[in-house]
Enzyme design. Sequence first.
Site, PDB file in Angstrom:
ATOM      1  N   HIS A   1      -8.579  -5.678  -4.351  1.00 56.89           N
ATOM      2  CA  HIS A   1      -7.178  -5.713  -4.762  1.00 56.89           C
ATOM      3  C   HIS A   1      -6.265  -5.585  -3.557  1.00 56.89           C
ATOM      4  CE1 HIS A   1      -7.953  -1.412  -4.352  1.00 56.89           C
ATOM      5  NE2 HIS A   1      -6.654  -1.213  -4.271  1.00 56.89           N
ATOM      6  N   LEU A   2      -5.025  -6.029  -3.738  1.00 47.75           N
ATOM      7  CA  LEU A   2      -3.958  -5.871  -2.762  1.00 47.75           C
ATOM      8  C   LEU A   2      -2.812  -5.111  -3.423  1.00 47.75           C
ATOM      9  CD1 LEU A   2      -3.778  -9.587  -1.489  1.00 47.75           C
ATOM     10  CD2 LEU A   2      -5.038  -7.716  -0.413  1.00 47.75           C
TER      11      LEU A   2
END
Length: 581
Positions: free
Chosen positions: A179-180
């Site tokens: 994820h970011l």
Amino acid sequence: MWKHYKFDPHSINLLCHTDEKFNNFDTLLHSKWDRALAQGYFCYKMDHHIKKRILDGDLHYVIELNPNRFEKRRMPDPFEYVNTPFDRSKFNFNKIKDEEILLSLDDEQQIDKHLVIINNSPIRLYQVLLVSNRQLEQPQILTVDCLLFGLRFVASSAHPFIYIGFNSLCGYASVNHLHLHGIYMPNRLYIQTIKCSPFHINSNCYLFDLFDVQGFAFEIKHIDEFDRIARHIHTITNYLVSSDIAHNMAIMKGDSFSSSLEPVIRIFVWFRQSNKGAKTFHQWNIGCLELSGYTFLQYEEVFNDSTELKLRQSINEIALSYEEQKKIKEDITYKSFVFLTDMSLSFIFRRVALLQQPHIHSFSTSAILFKAKNTGGGQPKASKRLLSDADLSSSSNDWPLLKAQYDKLLVELHELYSKQIQLRTSSLAFEELSVILPPNNKAHQLKELTQIIQKSPQMFMIDMTRHAQYIPNVLEAIQKSGLNVNPQQDGTTLYLPTPKVTREHREELAKNAKKLADQIIVKMREAYSKAHRNLKKQEKTLSRDLVVDIDTNLKHRLDGYIAQVENIRTEKQKELLDSTF
């Protein structure tokens, strides 16, 4: 069901100097986020009037107060390795509710490859998470596809301060599912405009060396470069993962490194020490946000007392050693970019021939690759050629280390002045006082031994009951500190009367300011002397003229830094002697 937003390559926005804040993409994201908040999918309410400060200093750090983030969030998982396999039994984004998904951002409609979801413990308003191919159950290791998702997210938004961040495992990631972080920053961050030195131009790669923590920086001027640059970045992060090196990444709009007039997307990848085990909460944990120029804090007193100097010191503490950073840069240079593939053999041979001619001095990035041998002859003439930092770095391995040491010493001097050379002594000056303790003669901050209590504006008290054996060490540290304080002992209690602000007190502090500045200059000269000795050892492999040129430039840099120290000292003494208190 969530909205499918189609990425439009013809309407991208790279501007960071604009009053425009929202377009259709931003409006959609904000409306979906507000809906999730109203329906109670967050762990806490977010205050639209959150406290914010912009710290004094060159970088204008942005800090905000968000105690809920620390007190009401899910406890992060502990990690020992940067490359840790995905574990279905742990929290992951396949366990979230559909209502927590705001939208998908893909090339085509009705594809759920790139999801934008809420962070149910948000850092600030409208913070989101970008989850790429969640069904593949990928660990927190960057992929080309994930990088492209981050680039498209930034390019789709009209907001000038839109931000994408990534923390690796052991680099303060809390979930091992790829994820970011996506954040609408409240202000411009320094990484949008800071200059970086060229590292490998053909790859749009620059070197970030503002802190002891170093990194690589890339820029993208056109959407056609997305895939190529994403693959360069992926090559670097893959190397870091395989070497078990923690790292952080940030993506923002900004100015071109070569021209402040050209808008680009900037990408930074920092390599740093690992934080292994449980994720503990300190004044600030150094992750992608802190490296980028933003942080959020739990306690109001820390929020009020924060300075850029303290934050930069904390960042420098997580730096890898000089040798480790040097190896990373060399490995990336020769294993990843393969500089020599960009040169024709005829160019290389011409380069060698030029460097072997005594009347020609060339200082490009190739100088370090092709070293002309000393052919003897008379004494070389003193050089007056001043080189840029980039050229000096390519010609001398010592300069990047020296520069880092000089910069660190300047920060140290500022810190010493802020703690020890003040007309009104604060508790912080005592709390962070370095005390040498037996049996190993190891330095400890006084606050590790006891609490400093301010009994009145003119008196501090230290209770040493628990560590009475260290009273002589504490007294010695106070007397040598330059604080101009005469401690009084009553049993195991020390009383520290703050001196009156007399002319004599001012002059004593001014003397101590000069003493501390002189100590910093001595350290700088010692660092230069070591580099000079290293350079002399290379006279058999480098031309004598090149050695003289490098040494002349190192001396010039030393003189410049000493002048900075003298200026800092002069300003401090003027403040002490002329201020009306």
